[in-house]
Design a protein around this motif. Sequence first.
Motif, mmCIF file in Angstrom:
data_model
loop_
_atom_site.group_PDB
_atom_site.id
_atom_site.type_symbol
_atom_site.label_atom_id
_atom_site.label_comp_id
_atom_site.label_asym_id
_atom_site.label_seq_id
_atom_site.Cartn_x
_atom_site.Cartn_y
_atom_site.Cartn_z
ATOM 1 N N GLN A 97 -1.538 -0.467 1.759
ATOM 2 C CA GLN A 97 -0.959 -0.291 0.423
ATOM 3 C C GLN A 97 -1.162 1.139 -0.058
ATOM 4 N N ALA A 98 -2.345 1.677 0.179
ATOM 5 C CA ALA A 98 -2.655 3.035 -0.257
ATOM 6 C C ALA A 98 -1.777 4.063 0.452
ATOM 7 N N SER A 99 -1.350 3.743 1.668
ATOM 8 C CA SER A 99 -0.511 4.690 2.409
ATOM 9 C C SER A 99 0.878 4.801 1.795
ATOM 10 N N GLY A 100 1.336 3.736 1.133
ATOM 11 C CA GLY A 100 2.680 3.748 0.566
ATOM 12 C C GLY A 100 3.771 3.754 1.626
ATOM 13 N N ASN A 101 3.417 3.420 2.848
ATOM 14 C CA ASN A 101 4.350 3.477 3.969
ATOM 15 C C ASN A 101 4.875 2.073 4.264
ATOM 16 N N PRO A 102 6.160 1.800 3.954
ATOM 17 C CA PRO A 102 6.687 0.445 4.165
ATOM 18 C C PRO A 102 6.737 0.034 5.639
ATOM 19 N N ILE A 103 6.894 0.979 6.535
ATOM 20 C CA ILE A 103 6.906 0.644 7.963
ATOM 21 C C ILE A 103 5.516 0.185 8.389
ATOM 22 N N LEU A 104 4.504 0.881 7.912
ATOM 23 C CA LEU A 104 3.134 0.498 8.230
ATOM 24 C C LEU A 104 2.816 -0.889 7.674
ATOM 25 N N THR A 105 3.369 -1.208 6.525
ATOM 26 C CA THR A 105 3.179 -2.537 5.938
ATOM 27 C C THR A 105 3.733 -3.613 6.863
ATOM 28 N N THR A 106 4.906 -3.376 7.408
ATOM 29 C CA THR A 106 5.534 -4.334 8.318
ATOM 30 C C THR A 106 4.742 -4.460 9.614
ATOM 31 N N VAL A 107 4.328 -3.338 10.157
ATOM 32 C CA VAL A 107 3.548 -3.348 11.399
ATOM 33 C C VAL A 107 2.235 -4.093 11.181
ATOM 34 N N LEU A 108 1.578 -3.826 10.057
ATOM 35 C CA LEU A 108 0.305 -4.489 9.785
ATOM 36 C C LEU A 108 0.473 -6.001 9.734
ATOM 37 N N ALA A 109 1.540 -6.471 9.129
ATOM 38 C CA ALA A 109 1.749 -7.919 9.028
ATOM 39 C C ALA A 109 1.768 -8.560 10.412
ATOM 40 N N ALA A 110 2.457 -7.938 11.343
ATOM 41 C CA ALA A 110 2.526 -8.479 12.708
ATOM 42 C C ALA A 110 1.175 -8.375 13.409
ATOM 43 N N VAL A 111 0.542 -7.234 13.288
ATOM 44 C CA VAL A 111 -0.738 -7.021 13.966
ATOM 45 C C VAL A 111 -1.813 -7.937 13.389
ATOM 46 N N GLU A 112 -1.860 -8.060 12.084
ATOM 47 C CA GLU A 112 -2.884 -8.898 11.458
ATOM 48 C C GLU A 112 -2.735 -10.362 11.883
ATOM 49 N N MET A 143 -1.077 11.158 6.314
ATOM 50 C CA MET A 143 -1.015 9.790 6.776
ATOM 51 C C MET A 143 -1.347 8.814 5.657
ATOM 52 N N LEU A 144 -2.313 9.145 4.816
ATOM 53 C CA LEU A 144 -2.718 8.218 3.774
ATOM 54 C C LEU A 144 -2.180 8.589 2.407
ATOM 55 N N GLU A 145 -1.347 9.604 2.350
ATOM 56 C CA GLU A 145 -0.793 9.977 1.067
ATOM 57 C C GLU A 145 0.373 9.063 0.751
ATOM 58 N N PRO A 146 0.356 8.411 -0.428
ATOM 59 C CA PRO A 146 1.441 7.496 -0.764
ATOM 60 C C PRO A 146 2.755 8.232 -0.957
ATOM 61 N N ALA A 147 3.837 7.552 -0.600
ATOM 62 C CA ALA A 147 5.162 8.126 -0.773
ATOM 63 C C ALA A 147 5.483 8.286 -2.248
ATOM 64 N N SER A 148 4.956 7.405 -3.065
ATOM 65 C CA SER A 148 5.129 7.492 -4.510
ATOM 66 C C SER A 148 3.889 6.921 -5.161
ATOM 67 N N GLY A 149 3.735 7.137 -6.428
ATOM 68 C CA GLY A 149 2.569 6.641 -7.141
ATOM 69 C C GLY A 149 2.452 5.131 -7.115
#
Length: 135
Positions: A40-55, A1-7
């Motif tokens: 950011q640490a997750s490297g997950n772009p979907i999570l980034t989008t979800v966070l923006a709405a939730v925040e 879950m928290l492993e980035p997709a890329s460095g």
Amino acid sequence: MLEPASGSGCVGGGALADVAERGIAAAGAGYHEFHELLVQASGNPILTTVLAAVEQAVRWAAAEQDITQYDRAEATRSHRAIADAIAAGDPQKAEHRMRRHLDAALRHVEQSGLLGAPMIPPSCWRGHNSNVPWR
């Protein structure tokens, strides 16, 4: 879950731990920063989008309810526990602590009576507030 997709998505655990250690100010500083670094640490772009709405919803809701020092202290403890697990390189513990954090957030929403409320409070609806982001 928290492993980035890329460095490129990796954020130093030190930054996350530093923000968690500072805690959460009355205006929300530290709270939002922690979540942004975590995503950011997750490297997950979907999570980034979800966070923006939730925040954004959290910011609006927080402005309409009483967030106590106890609430901030509880969230700070939770953030520190998550950051500690990440710093220790223990993804299972980090996931467990994150789930506990989300469960606590849900309980807070339920106890505040906002569970069935609109995600965008009426005070932010078109015509009620000139500072809404979609204008």
